[in-house]
Write an enzyme that holds these catalytic residues in place. Structure first.
Site, PDB file in Angstrom:
ATOM      1  N   GLN A 181      -6.342  -6.062  -1.542  1.00  0.00           N
ATOM      2  CA  GLN A 181      -6.173  -7.308  -0.788  1.00  0.00           C
ATOM      3  C   GLN A 181      -7.458  -7.720  -0.061  1.00  0.00           C
ATOM      4  O   GLN A 181      -7.483  -8.714   0.645  1.00  0.00           O
ATOM      5  CB  GLN A 181      -4.979  -7.234   0.167  1.00  0.00           C
ATOM      6  CG  GLN A 181      -5.167  -6.340   1.372  1.00  0.00           C
ATOM      7  CD  GLN A 181      -3.881  -6.200   2.180  1.00  0.00           C
ATOM      8  OE1 GLN A 181      -2.921  -5.603   1.712  1.00  0.00           O
ATOM      9  NE2 GLN A 181      -3.846  -6.760   3.373  1.00  0.00           N
ATOM     10  N   GLY A 226       5.077  -9.189  10.897  1.00  0.00           N
ATOM     11  CA  GLY A 226       4.763  -9.938  12.115  1.00  0.00           C
ATOM     12  C   GLY A 226       4.462 -11.403  11.832  1.00  0.00           C
ATOM     13  O   GLY A 226       3.850 -11.743  10.817  1.00  0.00           O
ATOM     14  N   HIS A 265       2.084  -3.709  16.048  1.00  0.00           N
ATOM     15  CA  HIS A 265       2.788  -2.889  15.049  1.00  0.00           C
ATOM     16  C   HIS A 265       3.982  -2.187  15.690  1.00  0.00           C
ATOM     17  O   HIS A 265       5.053  -2.081  15.097  1.00  0.00           O
ATOM     18  CB  HIS A 265       1.861  -1.805  14.489  1.00  0.00           C
ATOM     19  CG  HIS A 265       0.611  -2.301  13.848  1.00  0.00           C
ATOM     20  ND1 HIS A 265      -0.627  -2.170  14.429  1.00  0.00           N
ATOM     21  CD2 HIS A 265       0.391  -2.919  12.663  1.00  0.00           C
ATOM     22  CE1 HIS A 265      -1.549  -2.674  13.626  1.00  0.00           C
ATOM     23  NE2 HIS A 265      -0.963  -3.153  12.554  1.00  0.00           N
TER      24      HIS A 265
HETATM   25  P1  AMP Z   1      -1.724  -4.966   9.521  1.00  0.00           P
HETATM   26  O1  AMP Z   1      -1.799  -3.520   9.818  1.00  0.00           O
HETATM   27  O2  AMP Z   1      -2.722  -5.796  10.260  1.00  0.00           O
HETATM   28  O3  AMP Z   1      -1.663  -5.263   8.047  1.00  0.00           O
HETATM   29  O4  AMP Z   1      -0.330  -5.453  10.113  1.00  0.00           O
HETATM   30  C1  AMP Z   1       0.877  -4.830   9.730  1.00  0.00           C
HETATM   31  C2  AMP Z   1       2.035  -5.647  10.230  1.00  0.00           C
HETATM   32  O5  AMP Z   1       1.973  -5.742  11.660  1.00  0.00           O
HETATM   33  C3  AMP Z   1       2.022  -7.092   9.693  1.00  0.00           C
HETATM   34  O6  AMP Z   1       3.351  -7.489   9.385  1.00  0.00           O
HETATM   35  C4  AMP Z   1       1.466  -7.862  10.852  1.00  0.00           C
HETATM   36  O7  AMP Z   1       1.890  -9.215  10.882  1.00  0.00           O
HETATM   37  C5  AMP Z   1       2.041  -7.101  12.043  1.00  0.00           C
HETATM   38  N1  AMP Z   1       1.223  -7.347  13.229  1.00  0.00           N
HETATM   39  C6  AMP Z   1      -0.115  -7.144  13.379  1.00  0.00           C
HETATM   40  N2  AMP Z   1      -0.538  -7.562  14.587  1.00  0.00           N
HETATM   41  C7  AMP Z   1       0.555  -8.063  15.225  1.00  0.00           C
HETATM   42  C8  AMP Z   1       0.775  -8.656  16.502  1.00  0.00           C
HETATM   43  N3  AMP Z   1      -0.206  -8.838  17.369  1.00  0.00           N
HETATM   44  N4  AMP Z   1       2.046  -9.053  16.820  1.00  0.00           N
HETATM   45  C9  AMP Z   1       3.053  -8.882  15.927  1.00  0.00           C
HETATM   46  N5  AMP Z   1       2.911  -8.331  14.714  1.00  0.00           N
HETATM   47  C10 AMP Z   1       1.685  -7.921  14.358  1.00  0.00           C
END
Ligand code: AMP
Length: 282
Positions: A61, A147, A37
């Site tokens: 979701q 991401g 993040h």
């Molecule tokens: P989440 O909190 O899991 O919904 O993720 C929020 C954002 O952070 C999303 O756009 C994810 O793709 C990105 N993200 C989560 N983990 C990673 C990672 N290891 N590398 C890059 N982006 C990430």
């Protein structure tokens, strides 16, 4: 940096920034922030005058039996990471702030959500598209950061922004991994020490897939078979899917050609983890 909980507060702040002619970046997250993040927030800070990070575990979701209740949360740590990284505002709404009791309007999509995670999580992307649309309307950013870790989500959001004429740029950011290769994820906290070790089968298989493609493999079936065989060497792993798709349409392809996404979801014990790689083949 401020942490706010209402839509009204976000709108007032963004309005004030707009009056000053400042640009705004948005990083949507579900919190329990890690370096993955943080890489998105860093990029957003570099490219915009002000950055809003949303921290919201979006109930719609999650499917029945998924981990909505147990999803890890730590707003104080999240706020500290955001402040340290240069964000200007954290938006942390209650579900009731985002969804009225009689909420009944959704943003949904065909095609791009049919394969990969859409297959086993049939209402997931409807929840993602709906909440991301709402965040876009609430914040009105110039740029929004996602991401590559959630590759299908990135394709879905790009398509939604194009199809619904959202006036913003979607910026995709590379996967951030632990030193041993495991893609960083808030869900990694569910893993026992033994499972954490077993989870390395995902990144190892991604690296194997990349190597096979580099060596010239262009047959999707053969690539998937080799990757599945590798995952099956790990007793704690259970495959949800391994698929080769076109990165933009997320349709299955027989031959690797153009912008290709090779993606997998694998259960390690009860924890479902995802990983992927993209490759451009002329
Ligand atoms: P989440 O909190 O899991 O919904 O993720 C929020 C954002 O952070 C999303 O756009 C994810 O793709 C990105 N993200 C989560 N983990 C990673 C990672 N290891 N590398 C890059 N982006 C990430």
């Amino acid at each position: 940096m401020e942490v706010v909980h209402t839509i009204k507060e976000v709108r007032a702040q963004v309005k004030a920034w707009r009056k000053e002619g400042l640009s705004v970046g948005l990083v949507p997250t579900m919190g329990y922030l890690h370096e993955g993040h943080q890489s998105l927030i860093k990029r957003a800070v570099a490219e915009n005058d002000r950055v809003v990070v949303s921290v919201f575990v979006n109930p719609i979701q999650f499917g029945p039996g998924e981990d909505l209740e147990t999803y890890p949360r730590d707003l104080a740590a999240d706020a500290a990471l955001c402040e340290q990284t240069g964000a200007a505002l954290v938006f942390n709404p209650e579900p009731s702030e985002m969804y009225a009791e009689d909420f009944t309007t959704f943003v949904d999509m065909n095609g791009v959500t049919k394969e990969l995670c859409g297959k086993t999580r049939p209402t997931h992307f409807r929840g993602v598209c709906t909440v991301v649309s709402k965040l876009f309307h609430i914040v009105g950013p110039d740029r929004a950061y996602f991401g590559q870790k959630d590759a299908q989500q990135l394709s879905v959001i790009r398509r939604m922004v194009r199809d619904l004429n959202f006036d913003l740029e979607v910026v995709g950011c590379p996967i951030i991994r632990e030193a041993d290769g495991l893609a960083k994820s808030s869900r990694n906290t569910y893993l026992s020490p033994e499972e954490r070790q077993a989870a390395l089968i995902l990144s190892k298989t991604i690296f194997l897939g990349q190597k096979l493609v580099e060596e010239g493999e262009r047959d999707s079936q053969k690539l998937v078979a080799a990757m599945k065989k590798n995952i099956e060497t790990e007793p704690l792993a259970r495959i949800d899917y391994v698929e080769v798709v076109d990165a933009a349409s997320v349709e299955k392809i027989d031959k690797l050609q153009g912008e290709v996404l090779v993606a997998m979801a694998v259960y390690i014990g009860k924890t479902r983890l995802i990983d992927n790689f993209m490759v451009e083949i002329a």
